[in-house]
Design an enzyme around this catalytic site. Structure first.
Site, PDB file in Angstrom:
ATOM      1  N   GLY A 112     -28.830  -4.284  31.428  1.00 22.08           N
ATOM      2  CA  GLY A 112     -27.245  -4.803  30.387  1.00 22.08           C
ATOM      3  C   GLY A 112     -26.324  -3.763  31.415  1.00 22.08           C
ATOM      4  O   GLY A 112     -24.823  -4.417  31.511  1.00 22.08           O
ATOM      5  N   GLU A 115     -24.843  -6.424  33.127  1.00 16.83           N
ATOM      6  CA  GLU A 115     -23.958  -7.388  32.525  1.00 16.83           C
ATOM      7  C   GLU A 115     -22.348  -6.630  32.460  1.00 16.83           C
ATOM      8  O   GLU A 115     -21.903  -7.794  32.416  1.00 16.83           O
ATOM      9  CB  GLU A 115     -24.916  -7.393  31.293  1.00 16.83           C
ATOM     10  CG  GLU A 115     -26.021  -7.960  31.429  1.00 16.83           C
ATOM     11  CD  GLU A 115     -26.683  -8.609  30.743  1.00 16.83           C
ATOM     12  OE1 GLU A 115     -26.751  -9.927  29.657  1.00 16.83           O
ATOM     13  OE2 GLU A 115     -27.773  -6.901  30.177  1.00 16.83           O
ATOM     14  N   GLU A 137     -35.207  -8.468  33.193  1.00 15.03           N
ATOM     15  CA  GLU A 137     -35.726  -8.371  31.271  1.00 15.03           C
ATOM     16  C   GLU A 137     -36.461  -9.222  31.282  1.00 15.03           C
ATOM     17  O   GLU A 137     -37.524  -8.626  29.766  1.00 15.03           O
ATOM     18  CB  GLU A 137     -34.381  -8.509  30.786  1.00 15.03           C
ATOM     19  CG  GLU A 137     -33.613  -7.629  29.924  1.00 15.03           C
ATOM     20  CD  GLU A 137     -32.169  -7.518  31.102  1.00 15.03           C
ATOM     21  OE1 GLU A 137     -31.188  -6.902  31.278  1.00 15.03           O
ATOM     22  OE2 GLU A 137     -32.512  -8.349  31.995  1.00 15.03           O
TER      23      GLU A 137
END
Length: 712
Positions: A112, A115, A137
């Site tokens: 994340g 991201e 992930e």
């Protein structure tokens, strides 16, 4: 204290610093996501702000989702979807807010965190040798849920994005720059100034390529012949590597295929739904618990005895310079310790040191180490035949042949020169530690350290407590394992301990199936389809049938009338004593190993003569079940007998010790989360009726199920 602080300079450039007060790292905890949204909205609404630098006040940028917190969320689709959608909404406001944003990444950005950086209009990383970037992930049974699948594909093209998403590839800053998802790498002290310079030079760079009307996917649209072939190849690769057991890579492919054909905001909704499906799955729950929570706890020595000062080892000794001893010497030397590598001849000791030399040369060739550092590391190892060289060692690890008399002799000779507070460890894989400690003058300082081969690649160390091992010795053993960057599990003494004891049930069950007339190819393929790295017959050959026979005979001799025979025992006897096919090292076992370069092994054609194939064959699911349940039931007996008691260590040990099906999260997660305890008990009972008492579960497990208790 606020998670975000901001400074706006005279030129209207805001530096937004992420510094979560609730932990040592920045993560996408719910509170942090809300705070990020508010901070971005405030800066976008401030007319004085012309551009934004997003950076970190921690050693790393952002390490990803807060998985421990996510596990405590209400486990329903609406809650998870709303959380993911809120993150998507924030990143879209970052992209479409009309002001350029630069991610200034001072350290690691994973999952994340990466991201969020992709949602910025430019990404600059500090040239930090410790920092890594990527999307891990899939290793936890998930997919990037913060827009990662869609942004990365639109940034790099679908084919180039796949390895990062499907293989959890992590890269250094310059490698990520070469790949195309980091724009620049600068010296750490220039990070913020470089970000500001870019903002000043690009005041209008506040629209992402995928928000342009004429945007096309790099290197081909989904429906192009080229990209269609990429998807076909990826599907085949996933089937070959994962045998269809892993849901996450499959849904990553679906998110790419579907999401890259629709407008960007619609693609985020596709990703959010697939992320939610995975997060709520039993597979992801089990994998997150083992590969994230449990692994962290083990590596941080959460269960280390209290009140014992931390030990930093400077000098250790290793008795036996064979494959295992040489591997342990390498692990210790590369961690900065001085190592005395002792064997019965100087030639053998020198050969053991040469093993480290070869490994170090490979690291230099791959750019993982400088030649100077390799030379210094190799100099840490002293090959010798003289026990006097062990003087000053704080720990001695015995890795000699699996014979009690030899082990007893080297134990006595080593202890004669060791300081009073030094500890002694045996690397035995099967012989009880309490019995070996009888040769020691200080059994309280005697412990088992069971490494796995090859040591340089295998991450696990099984620490075995003898009946008299004291808590300081255990604490220091844990410290040593942590110092060499391995993962420890702690078990109590028994024959075969935990990993070796359960591991053998896989290969023996494969042999039992062979004895019953099940086709060898079916046995082998069922093992791999169940999620094991190789089939049980292949593994038997690689371990050595001769070694299995020797251990089996020693066990029978020691236990006498108490020994419980296994149907696979007869197969070992036949292969070793009648057929003289002892395994891969001899070129003949269940397989024939050709000597021609590039030629592949083949199942021995003579197997059918000695183990006739039955006319009626079981279905593959039945064979898979037997191979997995044989291991799971034995693991339960280890727990019932107090050999190992912590569920998370049982799961870690099963995966990293003998290669239990990783997609299940480990042997206990397989029992409780994947199969379900009630279903597992029923299936095991049916197998016990059909195949024998080796599938009979301990009564304590029935009691636990009846009381509604959980292993975790």
């Amino acid at each position: 204290m606020s998670t975000f602080t901001q400074e706006i300079d005279a030129q209207g450039l805001a530096v937004l610093t992420w510094n979560d007060p609730n932990g040592p790292v920045n993560s996408l905890a719910q509170s942090a996501v809300l705070a990020l949204g508010k901070a971005i909205d405030d800066l976008l609404a401030n007319d004085a702000v012309k551009g934004i630098v997003l950076t970190s006040g921690k050693a790393d940028f952002v390490v990803g989702a807060n998985l421990k917190e996510i596990q405590t969320m209400p486990q329903n689709a609406e809650t998870v979807l709303n959380f993911v959608r809120s993150l998507h909404a924030i990143t879209r406001r970052m992209e479409q807010g009309g002001k350029p944003i630069v991610a200034a990444m001072n350290g690691t950005a994973l999952g994340g965190g990466m991201e969020v950086a992709l949602a910025c209009h430019h990404r600059i990383a500090a040239d930090n040798p410790k920092a890594v970037f990527g999307f891990p992930e899939v290793n936890l049974g998930l997919l990037p849920g913060g827009g990662g699948t869609q942004r990365l594909a639109r940034m790099l093209g679908i084919q180039a994005a796949m390895p990062w998403l499907l293989q959890a590839t992590q890269a250094k800053a310059k490698e990520a720059q070469a790949a195309g998802f980091i724009n620049a790498v600068v010296p750490a002290e220039q990070l913020i100034s470089a970000a500001k310079e870019w903002l000043l030079a690009n005041p209008a760079a506040c629209v992402q390529p995928w928000d342009e009307k004429k945007f096309k996917l790099p290197n081909g649209e989904v429906q192009s012949a080229k990209v269609a072939q990429v998807f076909m190849g990826a599907e085949a690769m996933l089937r070959q590597k994962g045998m269809g057991n892993y849901r996450a890579p499959q849904l990553i492919l679906q998110a790419l295929y579907e999401g890259c054909q629709v407008p960007f905001d619609a693609s985020l909704e596709i990703e959010a739904r697939y992320f939610t499906e995975l997060l709520l799955s039993d597979q992801a729950k089990a994998m997150i618990r083992t590969f994230f929570v449990a692994l962290q706890d083990a590596n941080k020595l959460k269960n280390r005895p209290q009140g014992v000062d931390k030990k930093q080892f400077q000098k250790i000794g290793i008795l036996g310079a064979g494959m295992m001893g040489a591997g342990i010497a390498y692990a210790a030397a590369i961690s900065g310790m001085q190592v005395v590598l002792l064997d019965s001849t100087q030639t053998a000791a020198d050969k053991g040191k040469a093993y480290s030399d070869e490994l170090l040369k490979k690291r230099v060739a791959r750019g993982k180490m400088t030649a100077e550092k390799a030379t210094i590391t190799l100099a840490h190892i002293l090959p010798t035949t003289d026990f006097k060289d062990l003087k000053g060692c704080e720990l001695v690890i015995e890795a000699v042949f699996e014979e009690r008399t030899i082990k007893a002799e080297v134990t006595a000779r080593a202890e004669a020169v060791l300081a009073d507070d030094a500890i002694f460890a045996s690397n035995t894989s099967t012989l009880p530690i309490t019995g070996l400690a009888e040769a020691s003058k200080r059994p309280a300082q005697f412990i088992g350290l069971h490494f796995f081969s090859p040591v340089d690649k295998m991450p696990l160390v099984e620490i075995i407590l003898g009946q008299q091992t004291n808590q300081q010795t255990l604490a220091w053993a844990l410290d040593f394992v942590q110092q060499i960057k391995k993962t420890p599990i702690t078990v109590n003494d028994s024959r075969g301990f935990y990993t070796s004891r359960v591991f053998k049930t896989y290969v023996l069950e494969g042999m039992a199936l062979l004895q019953e007339g099940v086709a060898p190819a079916l046995i082998e393929n069922a093992g791999k389809l169940a999620g094991m790295p190789v089939g049980p017959l292949t593994l038997s050959d690689e371990v050595s049938l001769e070694l299995m026979d020797r251990i089996g005979r020693q066990t029978q001799q020691d236990l006498g009338a108490a020994y419980v025979p296994h149907p696979g025992d007869a197969v070992v006897q036949t292969m070793v004593h009648e057929l003289k096919r002892i395994g891969k090292k001899a070129g003949v076992g269940f397989y024939t190993y050709p000597t021609e370069p590039g030629a592949k092994k083949t199942l021995w054609t003579g197997l059918a003569e000695h183990f006739p194939v039955a006319t009626q064959q079981p279905d593959v699911e039945t064979v898979k079940q037997r191979l997995l349940y044989a291991q799971a039931v034995e693991a339960l007996h280890c727990r019932a007998e107090g050999v190992i008691t912590r569920a998370h260590e049982m799961d870690i040990g099963s995966i990293f010790g003998w290669g239990f099906a990783a997609h299940t999260g480990g042997v206990i997660s397989f029992i409780e989360t994947i199969e379900g305890l009630a279903s597992f008990i029923a299936n095991a009972d049916a197998l016990a009726e059909r195949c024998g008492n080796r599938f009979r579960i301990p009564e304590s497990v029935r009691d636990m199920a009846a009381a509604g208790r959980s292993f975790y």
